[in-house]
Structure formats: C-alpha cells, structure tokens
Scaffold this active site. Sequence first.
Site, PDB file in Angstrom:
ATOM      1  N   LYS A  77       6.529  -5.970   9.223  1.00  0.00           N
ATOM      2  CA  LYS A  77       6.403  -4.505   9.279  1.00  0.00           C
ATOM      3  C   LYS A  77       6.355  -4.043  10.743  1.00  0.00           C
ATOM      4  CE  LYS A  77       5.557  -5.413   4.899  1.00  0.00           C
ATOM      5  NZ  LYS A  77       6.571  -5.546   3.870  1.00  0.00           N
TER       6      LYS A  77
HETATM    7  C1  LIG Z   1       5.613  -6.231   2.535  1.00  0.00           C
HETATM    8  C2  LIG Z   1       5.500  -5.503   1.255  1.00  0.00           C
HETATM    9  C3  LIG Z   1       4.396  -5.673   0.398  1.00  0.00           C
HETATM   10  C4  LIG Z   1       3.363  -6.717   0.634  1.00  0.00           C
HETATM   11  O1  LIG Z   1       2.630  -6.535   1.795  1.00  0.00           O
HETATM   12  P1  LIG Z   1       1.568  -7.670   2.204  1.00  0.00           P
HETATM   13  O2  LIG Z   1       0.783  -7.039   3.306  1.00  0.00           O
HETATM   14  O3  LIG Z   1       2.362  -8.853   2.661  1.00  0.00           O
HETATM   15  O4  LIG Z   1       0.736  -7.959   1.017  1.00  0.00           O
HETATM   16  C5  LIG Z   1       4.328  -4.895  -0.727  1.00  0.00           C
HETATM   17  N1  LIG Z   1       5.267  -3.979  -1.037  1.00  0.00           N
HETATM   18  C6  LIG Z   1       6.346  -3.802  -0.249  1.00  0.00           C
HETATM   19  C7  LIG Z   1       7.368  -2.770  -0.614  1.00  0.00           C
HETATM   20  C8  LIG Z   1       6.510  -4.562   0.911  1.00  0.00           C
HETATM   21  O5  LIG Z   1       7.600  -4.397   1.674  1.00  0.00           O
END
Ligand SMILES: *Cc1c(COP(=O)(O)O)cnc(C)c1O
Length: 381
Positions: A182
């Site tokens: 992210k």
């Molecule tokens: C990355 C992501 C998640 C999970 O996030 P984590 O922090 O790794 O648990 C959930 N939903 C979407 C759409 C994502 O891109």
Amino acid sequence: MKKRNIYISQPSMGQEEWEALKEPIFSGWVTQGPKVKEFEQLFAERHKVKYAFAVTSCTTGLHLALAALDIQAGDEVIIPAFTWVATANVVLYCGATPVFVDIDPKTFNIDPAKVKEKVSEKTKAIIPVHLFGLCADIDAIKEAAPGIAIVEDAACAAGAGYKGKPAGSLGDMASFSFHPRKSITTGEGGMVTTNDDALAEKLNMLRNHGASISEEQRHHGPKPYILPAFEVMGYNYRMTDLQGALGVVQFGKLDQFIEERDKWAAFYKKELADLEWLQVPEFSVDYSHGWQSFACLIHEDKAPHSRNKIMELLQERGISTRPGTHAVHMLDYYANNFGFKPEDFPGAQIANDCSIAIPLHNKMSEEDYKYVVDVLKNEIK
Ligand SMILES: *Cc1c(COP(=O)(O)O)cnc(C)c1O
C-alpha cells in the site's frame, strides 16, 4: 533486448523511519502506547473522522468492524466478487455468509446496479471495496441498500476521496491497510475509522481482549488492584508502538506520495492513450484516486497477445507486473465450498483474467516511467 529492473511496488522508507524506531526501543514502551495514539490522531484528522483505531492489519480491522456490528451466523454480508480474499474471509470469521456482487470492469469496483437484487432481510452489512485506491460509488450503494451498515474496505484508499469527502468517512466504519504493497506502510498494520460513538467504544474494547476500563480508572488513575472488566469476548488486534512510530513518519509523507503518483499516473494515461488494447483507469471529477496501484484491463480481442503473455514479455524486460487482484468466487476454497462457477460473475471473471497492474510507486525515477511506456508502446507487438 533492453533491460531495467522495476519492481511492481517498493516501500519508501529510510533514515527518518529508522530514527523514529529509537524512541520506543529506548523508552521500553513497545506495545500500543503514545506513538500509536499520535498516529491515530493524525490519521483521524486527515480522513475527517472522529475516531481512528490502529490494528494489526486491514483484515483484523474488517473483522473488528463486523464484530462491532454483531454480525453472526445466519447473517449475510454483501461484498464485491473481485477483491483481495480477506474481504470475504472476515465474513466467514463471524460465521456469516458472504454474498457476492459482480463488479464493473471499468472501475474494478462493486456495481451498484447489481447490489439491490442481493439485499435480503438477512443482509446486515455491505463492504464496498475502494479497489486500487479508487472509491466505490457510495451514494449509489446507499441508494441500492438503504439502511444497511456500510463498512468500507479502504485497504488501498489512504488519502483517497469521493465527492469532496475522504475515504474512511463515507460509511459507518472503514478499515485501511499499511501492508508494504500500500502507499504507506508499517510492515503489517491497519486502521479502523468511524464517526459513531457507540461503535467506537466497541471497536476499542474488542481490539483489546474485550477489556473495558472503568470511569474511575479513567478519571482517577489506575489503582493497582483494579483490573478492567471483560463484558464481551474480544481479540488482541493491537498495533505495536514500533509500528506506531513508523506510521507517524510514513503518514507525514502520504499526501506527497499520492501527489507524485498522481503526476505519473497522468503521464501513463497520456502516453498510453493510443494503445487501444489497454484500458487505463478512468474516473470522474467526483473521485480523487489514492493510487495504491495503476491497474489496467487488457482487451485481449485487440491485444497482440494474451494478458499472461504480455506479463511475461514485460518481465523479460525487467518490468514487474501483477494481475490487479483475484476474483474470490474463483479461488479454490470459495469455488469448492460455495459451488461457484467462474461465469457466475462475468465482470469479476474478466478482471481476474485480464487485469494488469503496472509499476507505480515512489521509488521510481522519470527514466523508469519512460522505459515502461516505451516497452509497452514499442516492444509489445
Ligand atoms: C491489501 C488488502 C487487504 C488486506 O490488507 P492487510 O493489511 O494485508 O490485511 C484487504 N482488502 C483489500 C482490497 C486489499 O487490497
């Protein structure tokens, strides 16, 4: 053959993050503490919400949000069919049933027109996903599912906006991710936001084993013999202060990261406009993109090769790409346990098979972006 080495994504951190870690390490306060609190306050202010609670990941944050709504066996939760698997898994954690809705392959987000037919008397919540950093059309979703609680999956949407409002403030609750894929990262980590006082109180208790602190403790300081009351079953989803310290520094760079990504996204869109086989992200002025990634769709009928072959050709030239994400109903666990067929959600199926994210992150140079454009335009034929 030309060659550079461009990753699909790379966290941008360095000396400042390194320095920030020293404070919790030398103070000895390493679990949820002052740094987490500082990160939460900054995050809440930026996303224009009353409350933000740091957690261990977006996934555990989504789980907390559903738990705060008391989602349980027999309940249904509406989610898009094309998203990261966690959006569906958290519904199962609660014993409830995920109800999939197809997406619009133009935005990769849930198709509000298809939401209405999936609403039943069992529907307790809907989780719109702001995929790749583009907000879902929340107003249309609210119209299609009036009165249903909205939990934004804002994993990719830190700093993104919709009709002048920040992601995280658009529904009843939202969960963000600080995974290294992210825009800002704490290694693992997440943040749950809400404007609702009652939900905030539940989120705060549930993330900390269900512990509620008495008013006396709050106002007169802890007495050594008083333990918190445990009126509900909770979880340990607390973020560490090491991560909180990283989060404060990374948060300070969020808007600058997005601004830079926005500039290069515009460059990609301009330079790649002639490639009729490549659909680049398009959205109206109602949206400000968070640019977690630059996800495109390959129109295989017009393309010189299949999506997978194009990905291979790019890899050979040192350009990492990934499918946007996956169609959850096509994953083995969901296909086998729920009896889904790929064609049950045709938009999600196309996105699963033909989406491609090309590199867009804050470690890339001007030469890198120009190289990606050059290869896509001149070497994929
Ligand atoms: C990355 C992501 C998640 C999970 O996030 P984590 O922090 O790794 O648990 C959930 N939903 C979407 C759409 C994502 O891109």
